[in-house]
Design a protein around this motif. Structure first.
Motif, mmCIF file in Angstrom:
data_model
loop_
_atom_site.group_PDB
_atom_site.id
_atom_site.type_symbol
_atom_site.label_atom_id
_atom_site.label_comp_id
_atom_site.label_asym_id
_atom_site.label_seq_id
_atom_site.Cartn_x
_atom_site.Cartn_y
_atom_site.Cartn_z
ATOM 1 N N GLN A 1 0.724 -1.291 0.038
ATOM 2 C CA GLN A 1 -0.065 0.052 0.017
ATOM 3 C C GLN A 1 0.835 1.399 0.067
ATOM 4 O O GLN A 1 0.654 2.225 -0.774
ATOM 5 C CB GLN A 1 -1.019 0.181 1.014
ATOM 6 N N LEU A 2 1.701 1.311 0.707
ATOM 7 C CA LEU A 2 2.643 2.314 0.757
ATOM 8 C C LEU A 2 3.510 2.701 -0.384
ATOM 9 O O LEU A 2 3.722 3.671 -0.949
ATOM 10 C CB LEU A 2 3.939 2.297 2.154
ATOM 11 N N MET A 3 4.162 1.558 -1.121
ATOM 12 C CA MET A 3 4.672 1.497 -2.297
ATOM 13 C C MET A 3 3.908 2.201 -3.303
ATOM 14 O O MET A 3 4.144 2.961 -4.083
ATOM 15 C CB MET A 3 5.120 0.134 -2.693
ATOM 16 N N GLN A 4 2.468 2.173 -3.244
ATOM 17 C CA GLN A 4 1.759 2.263 -4.304
ATOM 18 C C GLN A 4 1.491 4.187 -4.240
ATOM 19 O O GLN A 4 1.377 4.727 -5.169
ATOM 20 C CB GLN A 4 0.308 1.901 -4.253
ATOM 21 N N LYS A 5 1.827 4.798 -3.084
ATOM 22 C CA LYS A 5 2.018 6.069 -2.729
ATOM 23 C C LYS A 5 3.142 6.687 -3.367
ATOM 24 O O LYS A 5 3.343 7.836 -3.294
ATOM 25 C CB LYS A 5 1.583 6.429 -1.321
ATOM 26 N N MET A 6 4.124 6.042 -3.697
ATOM 27 C CA MET A 6 5.351 6.410 -4.033
ATOM 28 C C MET A 6 5.434 6.902 -5.492
ATOM 29 O O MET A 6 4.695 6.452 -6.293
ATOM 30 C CB MET A 6 6.427 5.434 -3.839
ATOM 31 N N ALA A 7 6.322 7.964 -5.962
ATOM 32 C CA ALA A 7 6.276 8.679 -7.190
ATOM 33 C C ALA A 7 7.094 7.539 -7.926
ATOM 34 O O ALA A 7 7.860 7.066 -7.785
ATOM 35 C CB ALA A 7 7.085 9.914 -6.977
ATOM 36 N N ASP A 8 6.615 7.618 -9.491
ATOM 37 C CA ASP A 8 7.335 7.105 -10.293
ATOM 38 C C ASP A 8 8.644 7.291 -10.607
ATOM 39 O O ASP A 8 9.031 8.606 -10.179
ATOM 40 C CB ASP A 8 6.614 7.236 -11.810
ATOM 41 N N SER B 1 11.430 7.111 -8.873
ATOM 42 C CA SER B 1 11.937 7.685 -7.665
ATOM 43 C C SER B 1 13.034 6.757 -6.697
ATOM 44 O O SER B 1 13.801 7.545 -5.948
ATOM 45 C CB SER B 1 10.782 8.095 -6.735
ATOM 46 N N ILE B 2 13.254 5.638 -6.978
ATOM 47 C CA ILE B 2 14.117 4.834 -6.314
ATOM 48 C C ILE B 2 15.185 4.236 -7.201
ATOM 49 O O ILE B 2 14.954 3.740 -8.486
ATOM 50 C CB ILE B 2 13.488 3.769 -5.688
ATOM 51 N N ASP B 3 16.309 4.309 -6.689
ATOM 52 C CA ASP B 3 17.695 3.780 -7.428
ATOM 53 C C ASP B 3 17.555 2.193 -7.248
ATOM 54 O O ASP B 3 17.849 1.539 -8.564
ATOM 55 C CB ASP B 3 18.891 4.397 -6.979
ATOM 56 N N VAL B 4 17.535 1.707 -6.009
ATOM 57 C CA VAL B 4 17.790 0.331 -5.726
ATOM 58 C C VAL B 4 16.939 -0.263 -4.947
ATOM 59 O O VAL B 4 16.903 0.486 -3.867
ATOM 60 C CB VAL B 4 19.374 -0.071 -5.433
ATOM 61 N N ILE B 5 16.200 -1.487 -5.093
ATOM 62 C CA ILE B 5 15.415 -2.000 -4.065
ATOM 63 C C ILE B 5 16.095 -3.295 -3.788
ATOM 64 O O ILE B 5 16.393 -4.079 -4.283
ATOM 65 C CB ILE B 5 14.123 -2.390 -4.745
ATOM 66 N N VAL B 6 16.107 -3.437 -2.439
ATOM 67 C CA VAL B 6 16.734 -4.470 -1.619
ATOM 68 C C VAL B 6 15.384 -5.376 -0.847
ATOM 69 O O VAL B 6 15.036 -4.602 -0.038
ATOM 70 C CB VAL B 6 17.892 -4.332 -0.946
ATOM 71 N N ALA B 7 14.930 -6.508 -1.497
ATOM 72 C CA ALA B 7 13.868 -6.979 -0.662
ATOM 73 C C ALA B 7 13.728 -8.600 -0.211
ATOM 74 O O ALA B 7 14.207 -9.372 -1.237
ATOM 75 C CB ALA B 7 12.623 -6.979 -1.763
ATOM 76 N N ASP B 8 13.435 -8.690 0.912
ATOM 77 C CA ASP B 8 13.240 -10.229 1.504
ATOM 78 C C ASP B 8 11.787 -10.334 1.828
ATOM 79 O O ASP B 8 11.293 -10.264 2.927
ATOM 80 C CB ASP B 8 14.237 -10.142 2.698
ATOM 81 N N PRO B 9 11.187 -10.570 0.640
ATOM 82 C CA PRO B 9 9.380 -10.640 0.864
ATOM 83 C C PRO B 9 9.273 -11.764 1.431
ATOM 84 O O PRO B 9 9.921 -13.003 1.614
ATOM 85 C CB PRO B 9 9.229 -10.741 -0.497
ATOM 86 N N PRO B 10 7.807 -12.176 2.089
ATOM 87 C CA PRO B 10 7.547 -13.100 2.788
ATOM 88 C C PRO B 10 7.749 -14.301 1.798
ATOM 89 O O PRO B 10 7.378 -14.385 0.550
ATOM 90 C CB PRO B 10 6.004 -13.002 3.066
ATOM 91 N N LYS C 1 5.204 -5.444 -9.771
ATOM 92 C CA LYS C 1 4.686 -4.430 -10.610
ATOM 93 C C LYS C 1 4.978 -2.941 -10.025
ATOM 94 O O LYS C 1 5.341 -2.121 -11.051
ATOM 95 C CB LYS C 1 3.125 -4.619 -10.758
ATOM 96 N N GLU C 2 4.770 -2.697 -8.836
ATOM 97 C CA GLU C 2 5.042 -1.425 -7.874
ATOM 98 C C GLU C 2 6.543 -1.036 -7.968
ATOM 99 O O GLU C 2 6.914 0.061 -8.199
ATOM 100 C CB GLU C 2 4.254 -1.449 -6.468
ATOM 101 N N SER C 3 7.315 -2.282 -7.708
ATOM 102 C CA SER C 3 8.805 -1.923 -7.773
ATOM 103 C C SER C 3 9.181 -1.244 -9.112
ATOM 104 O O SER C 3 10.166 -0.521 -9.240
ATOM 105 C CB SER C 3 9.591 -3.334 -7.449
ATOM 106 N N ARG C 4 8.619 -2.086 -10.103
ATOM 107 C CA ARG C 4 9.320 -1.642 -11.565
ATOM 108 C C ARG C 4 8.750 -0.250 -11.869
ATOM 109 O O ARG C 4 9.432 0.784 -12.470
ATOM 110 C CB ARG C 4 8.738 -2.609 -12.538
ATOM 111 N N ARG D 1 17.511 -5.698 -13.406
ATOM 112 C CA ARG D 1 17.294 -4.395 -13.706
ATOM 113 C C ARG D 1 15.913 -4.179 -14.374
ATOM 114 O O ARG D 1 15.349 -5.010 -14.991
ATOM 115 C CB ARG D 1 18.402 -3.753 -14.701
ATOM 116 N N LYS D 2 15.642 -2.758 -14.379
ATOM 117 C CA LYS D 2 14.063 -2.443 -14.720
ATOM 118 C C LYS D 2 14.119 -2.516 -16.272
ATOM 119 O O LYS D 2 13.154 -3.185 -16.790
ATOM 120 C CB LYS D 2 13.763 -1.130 -14.558
ATOM 121 N N PHE D 3 15.113 -2.227 -17.127
ATOM 122 C CA PHE D 3 14.828 -2.081 -18.514
ATOM 123 C C PHE D 3 15.995 -3.207 -19.194
ATOM 124 O O PHE D 3 17.266 -3.038 -18.673
ATOM 125 C CB PHE D 3 15.025 -0.627 -19.280
#
Length: 257
Positions: free
Chosen positions: A20-27, A29-38, A80-83, A146-148
């Motif tokens: 939900q909070l990621m959906q509020k972030m701007a397109d 806007s982030i250089d690198v995501i480090v994620a350990d999802p459930p 999807k939101e990460s990209r 990477r994104k692209f």
């Protein structure tokens, strides 16, 4: 974004539903995501901790629910939101085990990520397998993408080569599971070693970049960014784990200054 749970000159921590909070972030806007999802393993089974049989149930955050009815729905929305929020040159690191990493990799391809590496993290001191009906689980996977497909990304090749005694660093990283000192302020069931996260941050970021960890738990990514002078946003559903993260960051601030 809402009021931070904690912030200093480098780190901002937020408490809430990560997606939900990621959906509020701007397109872009982030250089690198480090994620350990459930990994969605909290199913009433058992594991091994310190030679003792313990429940694998880690909490409601590790279970599917009415909002995210399957792990695929959750991971699809996360990727999807990460990209969307990654900058054009941005990259993402995602931790996983055999239980979820193939689903993550498949969905990355569906969302047009370019997979750069499949890092194998080898645990040098894994707990034994209690069932004695299969090999001991001693590895986890980290996908770096990477994104692209054709966009140039940042990789600190020279530093990684220096750390590997003048040879190209390979995609198998071996460490003990967790140092006891890293659990000084509390325990998280899926905490990752600071050495692994530090290598990720050093390999893929500069001091000018912004890192997001949407499942920051007890704050290892924030601690690494504090040590390396990187800006970091961390999100977690649990105020208890964020409190551990805050205490760890404070500890590093006092050590540095």
């Amino acid at each position: 974004m809402r009021q931070p749970f904690y912030q200093n000159n480098l780190i901002r921590l937020y408490q809430g539903d990560s997606l939900q909070l990621m959906q509020k972030m701007a397109d872009n806007s982030i250089d690198v995501i480090v994620a350990d999802p459930p990994y969605f393993l909290s199913n009433g089974g058992f594991s091994n901790r310190g030679g003792k049989k313990v429940s694998v149930d880690k909490g409601a955050w590790d279970q599917v629910n009415d909002k995210y009815e399957t792990s695929e729905i959750f991971n699809d929305l996360f990727l999807k939101e990460s990209r969307r929020i990654l900058k054009p040159h941005g990259t993402i690191w995602v931790f996983g085990s055999l239980h979820n990493i193939y689903e993550v990799g498949y969905l990355m391809k569906q969302h047009d990520y370019r997979i750069l590496n499949n890092i194998t993290w080898q645990k040098l001191n894994p707990p034994p397998n209690l069932s004695c009906r299969m090999f001991t689980h001693s590895t986890e996977t980290i996908i770096w993408a990477r994104k692209f497909a054709k966009q140039k990304h940042y990789y600190n090749y020279d530093l990684m080569r220096e750390y590997n005694h003048g040879k190209q660093m390979k995609d198998v990283w071996s460490t003990p599971v967790i140092k006891q000192s890293e659990r000084k302020f509390g325990r998280h069931p899926t905490q990752k070693p600071l050495a692994i996260i530090t290598r990720i941050i050093e390999a893929s970021t500069t001091e000018e970049m912004l890192v997001l960890d949407p499942f920051i738990g007890s704050g290892t990514t924030a601690v690494a960014c504090q040590l390396l002078n990187r800006h970091c946003i961390g999100i977690d559903l649990s105020p208890e784990y964020l409190e551990i993260a805050k205490r760890r960051i404070h500890n590093e601030e006092e050590t540095l200054f």
